[in-house]
Motif scaffolding. Structure first.
Motif, PDB file in Angstrom:
ATOM      1  N   LYS A   1     -57.904 -17.714 -24.290  1.00 41.35           N
ATOM      2  CA  LYS A   1     -58.556 -16.344 -24.939  1.00 41.35           C
ATOM      3  C   LYS A   1     -59.948 -16.664 -24.561  1.00 41.35           C
TER       4      LYS A   1
ATOM      5  N   THR B   1     -60.973 -16.627 -20.726  1.00 40.37           N
ATOM      6  CA  THR B   1     -60.781 -15.463 -20.135  1.00 40.37           C
ATOM      7  C   THR B   1     -62.165 -14.437 -20.405  1.00 40.37           C
ATOM      8  N   ARG B   2     -62.536 -14.677 -21.899  1.00 38.40           N
ATOM      9  CA  ARG B   2     -63.663 -13.859 -22.267  1.00 38.40           C
ATOM     10  C   ARG B   2     -64.911 -14.299 -21.524  1.00 38.40           C
TER      11      ARG B   2
END
Length: 315
Positions: free
Chosen positions: A306, A309-310
């Motif tokens: 996560k 991806t950010r």
């Protein structure tokens, strides 16, 4: 006048109506071997281990279902929590320290040494840093056990030769320093991986950013802080996630160097599960330990993905 164009394949023949030349369903055939291997090697053993974790079993005979008894025992097991605390020290040694040091070294090799000494020197230094990653952990562990041996070990002999005999220690046999000795070995082993990843990430950074910063009077440290760090943020998250997972499941180094000793001072969850399985033959309890460790690793992996991806979206 109307012109009709036929769709033709490579052979020049018209493609049959209703039959596309590259059916998407055919891609599943290429995925099938990997899916079957993943099921056989990962999913099925994990499900079996999870089931055994709810039983009382010594490895022979029929397991007896006990529900959550193993997990309740685990929550009150001081030895497990001690091993988990030791694994947090391993996270520092295998993730935090190598990432920080590897980042600075990669930036120095790329932005300073490469400019002043050439790419050949950078390649040699990079290979030297990465060499411990290539060595089997059993070989590295045996070599370091010789270096850290209390009698005639290379480190103690070096301290004696330079007049620091009072600093000589039983590096792997003293409960107060054994864990830190293993941590030092793991920093040496792990450092090359972040270094190589960060140097690969620096290849995609626009050189004009460094040139503009240099023209503005930015020194090496300011270029590192304001250009390098923001540009390779995705690689930082990848390295932190990968190295944290490796630290939580570390086994080989502990097995070769200390076998969890002395007195459990270097015990970690993976080795604790191993000894519970094969030495104490408490297979159900050992399965519960490994299941908890697996769930923790999966959760950290999802968090790492996560964050990665950010970071890529913000880049």
């Amino acid at each position: 006048m109307t012109v009709t164009v036929e769709k033709r394949g490579v052979t020049g023949k018209a493609a049959p109506a209703g039959h596309p030349r590259r059916p998407r369903d055919s891609y599943a055939l290429f995925l099938l071997p990997g899916v079957l291997a993943f099921l056989a090697v990962i999913i099925v053993p994990f499900l079996m281990n999870t089931y055994v974790g709810f039983t009382d079993w010594q490895g022979v005979g029929s397991p007896s279902w006990t529900g959550l008894a193993n997990y309740r025992e685990l929550m009150d097991d001081s030895e497990f929590w001690a091993s988990f605390r030791h694994s947090l020290f391993m996270v520092v040694a295998m993730a935090a320290v190598p990432t920080a040091v590897g980042l600075v070294l990669a930036a120095a090799l790329f932005d300073y040494i490469g400019k002043h000494f050439g790419s050949k020197v950078v390649a040699v230094l990079r290979a030297c840093f990465y060499l411990p990653q290539v060595l089997p952990i059993a070989v590295a562990g045996i070599v370091w056990s010789w270096i850290l041996a209390p009698d005639n070990g290379s480190l103690n002999e070096l301290l004696k030769a330079v007049g620091l005999s009072s600093w000589q220690q039983d590096w792997l046999g003293d409960p107060d320093i054994a864990l830190y000795s293993v941590m030092g070995v793991m920093v040496w082993v792990q450092l090359g991986f972040p270094l190589v990843v960060f140097m690969a990430g620096l290849q995609r950074v626009d050189p004009q950013l460094y040139e503009a910063a240099e023209l503005d009077g930015a020194g090496w440290w300011r270029r590192f802080w304001h250009v390098t760090l923001p540009q390779i943020r995705p690689e930082i998250y990848v390295v932190l996630t990968w190295c944290t997972i490796a630290a939580l499941k570390v086994f080989g180094a502990v097995y070769v160097l200390t076998k969890g000793g002395p007195g459990g001072a270097t015990n970690v969850p993976s080795y604790f599960s191993f000894t519970t399985f094969f030495e104490k033959t408490q297979v159900g309890y050992g399965a519960a330990i490994s299941t908890v460790l697996t769930v923790i690793i999966l959760a950290l992996s999802l968090i790492g993905l996560k964050l990665q991806t950010r970071a890529e979206d913000q880049a």
